[in-house]
Design a protein around this motif. Structure first.
Motif, PDB file in Angstrom:
ATOM      1  N   PHE A   1      99.335 -24.898 101.676  1.00 57.93           N
ATOM      2  CA  PHE A   1      99.448 -24.192 100.396  1.00 57.93           C
ATOM      3  C   PHE A   1      99.611 -22.703 100.672  1.00 57.93           C
ATOM      4  CE2 PHE A   1      94.736 -24.178 100.742  1.00 57.93           C
ATOM      5  CZ  PHE A   1      94.447 -22.853 100.444  1.00 57.93           C
ATOM      6  N   PHE A   2     100.040 -21.975  99.635  1.00 51.56           N
ATOM      7  CA  PHE A   2     100.349 -20.556  99.733  1.00 51.56           C
ATOM      8  C   PHE A   2      99.496 -19.777  98.716  1.00 51.56           C
ATOM      9  CE2 PHE A   2     103.901 -23.157 100.949  1.00 51.56           C
ATOM     10  CZ  PHE A   2     104.335 -22.586 102.128  1.00 51.56           C
ATOM     11  N   SER A   3      99.506 -18.448  98.815  1.00 51.48           N
ATOM     12  CA  SER A   3      98.812 -17.633  97.817  1.00 51.48           C
ATOM     13  C   SER A   3      99.323 -18.001  96.432  1.00 51.48           C
ATOM     14  CB  SER A   3      99.047 -16.138  98.068  1.00 51.48           C
ATOM     15  OG  SER A   3      98.175 -15.657  99.057  1.00 51.48           O
ATOM     16  N   GLY A   4      98.417 -18.062  95.483  1.00 46.95           N
ATOM     17  CA  GLY A   4      98.778 -18.444  94.122  1.00 46.95           C
ATOM     18  C   GLY A   4      98.439 -19.887  93.811  1.00 46.95           C
ATOM     19  N   TYR A   5      98.158 -20.682  94.820  1.00 41.12           N
ATOM     20  CA  TYR A   5      97.725 -22.074  94.646  1.00 41.12           C
ATOM     21  C   TYR A   5      96.500 -22.091  93.731  1.00 41.12           C
ATOM     22  CZ  TYR A   5      95.547 -26.477  96.342  1.00 41.12           C
ATOM     23  OH  TYR A   5      94.950 -27.704  96.458  1.00 41.12           O
ATOM     24  N   ARG A   6      96.440 -23.034  92.761  1.00 43.03           N
ATOM     25  CA  ARG A   6      95.360 -23.071  91.772  1.00 43.03           C
ATOM     26  C   ARG A   6      94.665 -24.428  91.755  1.00 43.03           C
ATOM     27  NH1 ARG A   6      94.891 -18.705  89.132  1.00 43.03           N
ATOM     28  NH2 ARG A   6      93.664 -19.590  87.457  1.00 43.03           N
ATOM     29  N   PRO A   7      93.789 -24.663  92.736  1.00 46.52           N
ATOM     30  CA  PRO A   7      93.051 -25.936  92.756  1.00 46.52           C
ATOM     31  C   PRO A   7      91.831 -25.886  91.830  1.00 46.52           C
ATOM     32  CG  PRO A   7      92.340 -24.592  94.578  1.00 46.52           C
ATOM     33  CD  PRO A   7      93.451 -23.832  93.887  1.00 46.52           C
ATOM     34  N   SER A   8      91.200 -27.027  91.653  1.00 48.18           N
ATOM     35  CA  SER A   8      89.907 -27.096  90.979  1.00 48.18           C
ATOM     36  C   SER A   8      88.833 -26.931  92.046  1.00 48.18           C
ATOM     37  CB  SER A   8      89.728 -28.446  90.282  1.00 48.18           C
ATOM     38  OG  SER A   8      90.622 -28.554  89.194  1.00 48.18           O
ATOM     39  N   ILE A   9      87.819 -26.141  91.726  1.00 46.31           N
ATOM     40  CA  ILE A   9      86.721 -25.904  92.649  1.00 46.31           C
ATOM     41  C   ILE A   9      85.436 -26.377  91.981  1.00 46.31           C
ATOM     42  CG2 ILE A   9      85.419 -24.171  93.955  1.00 46.31           C
ATOM     43  CD1 ILE A   9      88.276 -24.411  94.960  1.00 46.31           C
ATOM     44  N   GLU A  10      84.664 -27.189  92.708  1.00 48.94           N
ATOM     45  CA  GLU A  10      83.365 -27.646  92.218  1.00 48.94           C
ATOM     46  C   GLU A  10      82.287 -26.938  93.025  1.00 48.94           C
ATOM     47  OE1 GLU A  10      83.301 -31.901  92.603  1.00 48.94           O
ATOM     48  OE2 GLU A  10      84.736 -32.177  90.976  1.00 48.94           O
ATOM     49  N   PHE A  11      81.753 -25.841  92.469  1.00 50.69           N
ATOM     50  CA  PHE A  11      80.686 -25.111  93.150  1.00 50.69           C
ATOM     51  C   PHE A  11      79.418 -25.941  93.079  1.00 50.69           C
ATOM     52  CE2 PHE A  11      83.719 -21.809  92.128  1.00 50.69           C
ATOM     53  CZ  PHE A  11      83.760 -21.091  93.307  1.00 50.69           C
ATOM     54  N   GLY A  12      78.649 -25.943  94.149  1.00 49.13           N
ATOM     55  CA  GLY A  12      77.431 -26.745  94.193  1.00 49.13           C
ATOM     56  C   GLY A  12      77.717 -28.205  94.479  1.00 49.13           C
ATOM     57  N   HIS A  13      78.889 -28.536  94.969  1.00 50.08           N
ATOM     58  CA  HIS A  13      79.283 -29.922  95.293  1.00 50.08           C
ATOM     59  C   HIS A  13      78.894 -30.878  94.168  1.00 50.08           C
ATOM     60  CE1 HIS A  13      80.683 -29.089  99.321  1.00 50.08           C
ATOM     61  NE2 HIS A  13      79.592 -28.393  99.548  1.00 50.08           N
ATOM     62  N   GLY A  14      79.768 -31.054  93.252  1.00 43.84           N
ATOM     63  CA  GLY A  14      79.524 -31.967  92.142  1.00 43.84           C
ATOM     64  C   GLY A  14      79.273 -31.248  90.832  1.00 43.84           C
ATOM     65  N   GLY A  15      79.261 -29.925  90.873  1.00 49.97           N
ATOM     66  CA  GLY A  15      79.095 -29.152  89.642  1.00 49.97           C
ATOM     67  C   GLY A  15      80.366 -29.234  88.823  1.00 49.97           C
ATOM     68  N   PRO A  16      80.393 -28.555  87.690  1.00 55.15           N
ATOM     69  CA  PRO A  16      81.607 -28.588  86.872  1.00 55.15           C
ATOM     70  C   PRO A  16      82.781 -27.950  87.613  1.00 55.15           C
ATOM     71  CG  PRO A  16      80.030 -26.982  86.011  1.00 55.15           C
ATOM     72  CD  PRO A  16      79.345 -27.713  87.122  1.00 55.15           C
ATOM     73  N   ALA A  17      83.946 -28.526  87.431  1.00 56.51           N
ATOM     74  CA  ALA A  17      85.152 -28.025  88.095  1.00 56.51           C
ATOM     75  C   ALA A  17      85.681 -26.795  87.354  1.00 56.51           C
ATOM     76  CB  ALA A  17      86.222 -29.106  88.130  1.00 56.51           C
ATOM     77  N   VAL A  18      86.092 -25.796  88.127  1.00 53.96           N
ATOM     78  CA  VAL A  18      86.647 -24.563  87.602  1.00 53.96           C
ATOM     79  C   VAL A  18      87.986 -24.332  88.285  1.00 53.96           C
ATOM     80  CG1 VAL A  18      86.295 -22.068  87.427  1.00 53.96           C
ATOM     81  CG2 VAL A  18      84.329 -23.597  87.332  1.00 53.96           C
ATOM     82  N   GLU A  19      89.022 -23.996  87.514  1.00 56.30           N
ATOM     83  CA  GLU A  19      90.315 -23.700  88.130  1.00 56.30           C
ATOM     84  C   GLU A  19      90.276 -22.284  88.692  1.00 56.30           C
ATOM     85  OE1 GLU A  19      94.590 -22.823  86.474  1.00 56.30           O
ATOM     86  OE2 GLU A  19      94.195 -24.982  86.414  1.00 56.30           O
ATOM     87  N   CYS A  20      90.672 -22.166  89.958  1.00 61.20           N
ATOM     88  CA  CYS A  20      90.652 -20.871  90.634  1.00 61.20           C
ATOM     89  C   CYS A  20      91.981 -20.640  91.348  1.00 61.20           C
ATOM     90  CB  CYS A  20      89.530 -20.812  91.672  1.00 61.20           C
ATOM     91  SG  CYS A  20      87.880 -21.081  91.003  1.00 61.20           S
ATOM     92  N   GLY A  21      92.411 -19.404  91.374  1.00 63.92           N
ATOM     93  CA  GLY A  21      93.589 -19.029  92.147  1.00 63.92           C
ATOM     94  C   GLY A  21      93.164 -18.667  93.559  1.00 63.92           C
ATOM     95  N   ALA A  22      93.891 -19.176  94.546  1.00 62.77           N
ATOM     96  CA  ALA A  22      93.598 -18.882  95.952  1.00 62.77           C
ATOM     97  C   ALA A  22      94.508 -17.760  96.430  1.00 62.77           C
ATOM     98  CB  ALA A  22      93.810 -20.135  96.794  1.00 62.77           C
ATOM     99  N   HIS A  23      93.923 -16.782  97.115  1.00 60.03           N
ATOM    100  CA  HIS A  23      94.680 -15.650  97.655  1.00 60.03           C
ATOM    101  C   HIS A  23      94.435 -15.579  99.154  1.00 60.03           C
ATOM    102  CE1 HIS A  23      95.569 -14.373  93.588  1.00 60.03           C
ATOM    103  NE2 HIS A  23      94.295 -14.589  93.310  1.00 60.03           N
TER     104      HIS A  23
END
Length: 139
Positions: A64-86
């Motif tokens: 993947f490249f900068s700008g990729y927008r995966p879902s991130i689950e902080f706390g392993h199993g917490g609610p998913a948040v969409e984040c941009g990767a740089h």
């Protein structure tokens, strides 16, 4: 010697202000700041993380490249948040199977427990990577 009215007034003023020879008072005790239990990031804050992308059957098959927008689950199993990767300037792409320090910018507020700063990167409901928030002192 006889006290003049101005000396008596000065003495009364000093007593009223707490400067009049009574018992010395201790300065207020310094209050210790409580250690934070979580890092809180507002939407758009830059979150430095160390990310490992899985490869093979459970991982991505392409970088993947900068700008990729995966879902991130902080706390392993917490609610998913969409984040941009740089990605850092010297990293053109993030290949599967590698670990790198990158920056995430999330669209929602994120609270990350200090004692469990881990997260999972999720694509289409499948965990494709894992990582940890790297404290930078700006939290």
């Amino acid at each position: 010697m006889r006290a003049t009215p101005s000396l008596l007034a000065l003495g009364a003023l000093l007593l009223a202000a707490g400067c009049g020879g009574g018992e010395a008072q201790d300065p207020p005790a310094a209050t210790a700041e409580a250690e934070p239990t979580e890092y809180v990031f507002a939407p758009g804050d830059r979150i430095t993380v160390e990310l490992t992308m899985y490869d093979g059957e459970d991982g991505r098959r392409t970088p993947f490249f900068s700008g990729y927008r995966p879902s991130i689950e902080f706390g392993h199993g917490g609610p998913a948040v969409e984040c941009g990767a740089h990605l850092p300037v010297d990293l053109r792409e993030f290949p599967p199977g590698e670990t790198h320090t990158i920056v995430l910018e999330c669209g929602s507020e994120v609270a990350v427990p200090v004692d469990d700063p881990g997260f999972a990167l999720v694509e289409d409901g499948v965990e494709r990577g894992t990582g940890e928030v790297v404290p930078t002192g700006e939290e």
